[in-house]
Enzyme design. Sequence first.
Site, PDB file in Angstrom:
ATOM      1  N   SER A 656     -58.734  37.230   0.385  1.00 20.64           N
ATOM      2  CA  SER A 656     -57.976  38.227   1.142  1.00 20.64           C
ATOM      3  C   SER A 656     -57.231  39.212   0.239  1.00 20.64           C
ATOM      4  O   SER A 656     -56.676  40.197   0.749  1.00 20.64           O
ATOM      5  CB  SER A 656     -56.977  37.526   2.074  1.00 20.64           C
ATOM      6  OG  SER A 656     -56.021  36.810   1.331  1.00 20.64           O
ATOM      7  N   LYS A 699     -48.183  36.795   6.908  1.00 24.92           N
ATOM      8  CA  LYS A 699     -48.174  37.680   5.742  1.00 24.92           C
ATOM      9  C   LYS A 699     -47.295  38.905   5.988  1.00 24.92           C
ATOM     10  O   LYS A 699     -46.475  39.289   5.143  1.00 24.92           O
ATOM     11  CB  LYS A 699     -49.602  38.107   5.405  1.00 24.92           C
ATOM     12  CG  LYS A 699     -50.478  36.974   4.882  1.00 24.92           C
ATOM     13  CD  LYS A 699     -51.912  37.425   4.672  1.00 24.92           C
ATOM     14  CE  LYS A 699     -52.780  36.289   4.132  1.00 24.92           C
ATOM     15  NZ  LYS A 699     -54.189  36.702   3.952  1.00 24.92           N
TER      16      LYS A 699
END
EC number: 3.4.21.53
Length: 813
Positions: A656, A699
Site C-alpha cells: 500500500s 490510516k
Amino acid sequence: MSTNVLDLSQLRITINPDSLGFSDTSELLQRPLSWIGQERAEVAARFGLGMMQPDYHLFVLGEAGSGRTTLLHQAMTNTAAARPPSPDLCYLYDFISPEKPLALYLPAGQGRMLRQSLLQFAKSLPTEINQCLNGQDFKLNSNHIEKNFKIAADQAYIELDKFAESLHFTIHRENEQIVFTLLNEKNEILTAENLLKLPKIRKVEIEQAEQALREAIEQYFGEFKRIEKERDHALTLLQRRLVQPMLNLALENIWKGLQQELKHNDRLKTFFSQIELDILDNLIAFQTNNIEEEKQQTELNRIFSRYQINLVVDNADVQGAPVFIEDNPSISSLFGSIDYQFENSKLKTDFLRIRAGSLLKAHGGFLMLHLDDLLTDDSLWIKLRRFLRSKRLQIEEPGSLLTSSAPMSLEPEAVEVNVKIILIGSQSAYYDLQEIDPEFMRHFRIKVDFAASFIASAKTYQASAVLVANACAAAQLPHFTAAAVARLLEESHREVEDQKRQSAIFANTEMLLLESAAFCNSRDGHRVEVADISAALQARLIRHNYPDLRLQETILEGEIAIAVHGIEVGQLNALTQIDLGDHSFGTPVRITARAFAGEDGVINIAREVDMSGPIHDKGMLILQNYLIGLFAHIAPLALSASIVFEQEYTNIEGDSASCAEFYALLSSLSGVPLKQSIAVTGALNQYGEILPVGGINDKIEGYFRLCEKVGLTGEQGVLIPYQNRSHLMLNHSVIEAVRQGLFAIYTMQHVIEGLALLTGLPTGISTDSPPNDYSSDTVLGYAQKTLLTFRRACQLLQHPRNEHRRLPTRSGK
C-alpha cells in the site's frame, strides 16, 4: 489528469433512524430471527440437514462470531422437531459369552419401560419363588419324594446288614460312617485276645470276610448317593415344575407392556428365555436354609444383575430427533466408555457399567462438533475417521494400563449409528483438510459457507434490528432507540470498511450492545441512546489505544521524524496500519529516496537487510518496472536509487506504500520537492493504475489525529485510491474538520494524478498525447533531464575521452 476532492457525503454513510420503521427495539420482539445476509449458507444448511443419505455431513466454515454455531443449532433443532423420535439403546447380558454384552435398539420410551419391568420382576422373585417352594403342593410332593428316598435307603441298609450278619459281623452307623464288629460262633463280640488264639486258617477266613464286607459297604454308599441324587433331581424337577408357571406368567406380563413389534424381536425373545432358564438353574440360591442372609443377598444381587438391561440411551422424554453439541470432545465423551471400580484391590466391571457417548446419544439426529477441539487429540481424530468410514461404533475399554489388573475385560457389541455431524471450522482449515485428508472430507459433502460481510439493504437493517431486540430481551437489557440502532448499523459498516456492506460478525455488535447498555444503566436510562454507544466506543478506545498514543507522543516529541508542514525533496509521508489484534490504528511513516547515476536500479533497503515481506518486494518491483516504462524512450536507464522506510525497525509487509515510494523516488530524481502536509496511501500496477488498499479509515484517522495535535492549517490531507472512496466510514471529528476546510481527502485513479497535487507543477503527461518526450518545465521533464545526465555520466565512465594532443608543426619537426 488530476486528483478529486471528496465532499462530505462521500466520507461516511448516515442511516436515517426514521427509515427503520420503529421507535425502539421493544416493538420488534415478536418478529422472527433470520439468517441475516447468510442466505446461501441457509440454503446449504437446510439442504444438508434434510439429506438422509450417508456421507452428507455438514462442514460449516466462516469466521468466529458470525453466528454459525447459533444459526446451525437453531436449524438442527427445527429439522429434528419434524423427525420421529430416535430409538433407545440398551445392552443385555450375554448368558453364553458374558464378556460380550449384546446391543438392542428399542422404540423410544420402551427401554425405560422394559428396565422398570425387569427391576420389578427381579424385586418380586424371592417372594414369589419362596411362596411356590413353601406351598402345600410342594410340601406334599417333596414329602413323598423324601419318603421314597428313605425307603430305598433303608432297604439298601437292611441288605447290607444281612450280608454282614452272614459273615458274622455286626454293623451300626456313626457320623455318616458304618462301623462293623466281628462275632464268634455264639454271636458274641470277638475280642482281640481271642482273635489271636484262633488258628491261622480261621484268621485268613476272617480277613477275607472283612474285605468282602468293606466292598459291600462301599457299594452301599454308592447306592446311597445314587438314591440321594435321584431324590435331589426329583426335588429339583418338582421345584422347576412349580416355579415355571409363575415365571411364565411374570415374563408374559412384561411382554404385554411392550409394543407389538417388540414381541417379534428374536433377540429379546432369546433374552427372556435365557432369564427363565437361569432362574430355574439357580433356584437353590433362593432357599434360606443354612445360608447367611448377607451372603445370600450378595449372591442374589449378582444373579439379578444379569436380568437387567443397561439403558445407555434413553429417548423417552425427547421430542423428535436428538440434537447434541459436544463442546469438550474426547474419546470417552464422544464414543462412550466402560466404568471400573475397585473391589478387594481389583478393578471390576460388568455390562451395566457401559456408558454411551455423544455419537450414540445423537443416533438418528444431529451432533455439532468444533474442528479445533478434535485436532488437539490425534487418537480422537483417527477414531472419528474410522467411524465415518464404517458407520459402526465400538465402545472400548480404557487404556491397557487401567485394565491390566481387571479380572475380565468387556467387548460390547458394535452398533450401527446414523448421525448427521455438523463440523464447525475456519475457511483455511476447510481447504487444508481438503488437501491433507481428502478421505475424511469425502464424508462432508455439504459445505455451509458463512460470509464475513453482506450487501446492506432495508431488509438487512430490519433483520439486524430484530437481532438487537432479541439480544436485549435475552440479556434483560434496556432496549435501543431507533437512532441507537442506526448508530449500531453504521458501526457495522465501519467494521468491514464498506458503505455498501454490513459486517456478518454479529459477536462484535453484541459486544457493543452490552457495553452501550452498561452506560445506559449507569445513567439510569430507560432506553439506550446514541450517546451511550458513543461513550462505549470511546471507553473501548481508551482501554486499548495506549500503543497508538505512545507512538504519537514519540512523533510529537521529535523522536520519530514526521513533518506535516513544508516541502522536501525525496521525502513523503506514507500511511500504514498497525493491527495488534485487539486494536488497530493508522500512523504516518516517512519514506525517503535517493537517486544516483549507476546501473543498480532501484534498491529496497529493507529487502537488503531481510526486513521486508514478499508482497512489499513485489510492490517495489512493480514500481521499478513502471518507472522504466515511463522513460522507455531513453532506455536503458542509467540509474541507481534507494528507498527506505525511515525509523522502521520491524518487518515491512504490504504494497500500500508503493505510490508514496514512487513519488519519493521521482522527487529525488527530478529534484522537485513534495508537500509534506499530504500523506499518501495506495498500490499501483505496472501501468501506474491505482489499486485499493485496506485499513483506509484507520490510516486517514491516524494521520488526522497527528495533524490535529500539531495544528490544522487547512493544507493537510490524504491522497487515497479512488476505489477506496466507498470504503470510507470516517469518524465525525475528521468529517467536521473537512466541513471547516481544515482537512481534505483526495482520490486518484492513476499515480501520475497525484504529482500535480504533491508538487504544484505540471506532470508532463497529457491525456491526448502518449508519453515519449516530456516538457522541460514539468516534473517528468525534470526527471528525464536527470536521467539523461546520469546516462552521459555512465557513458563517460565506461568510455573516457582521450586527452586532445596538438600535432607538431613543420617548423617543430
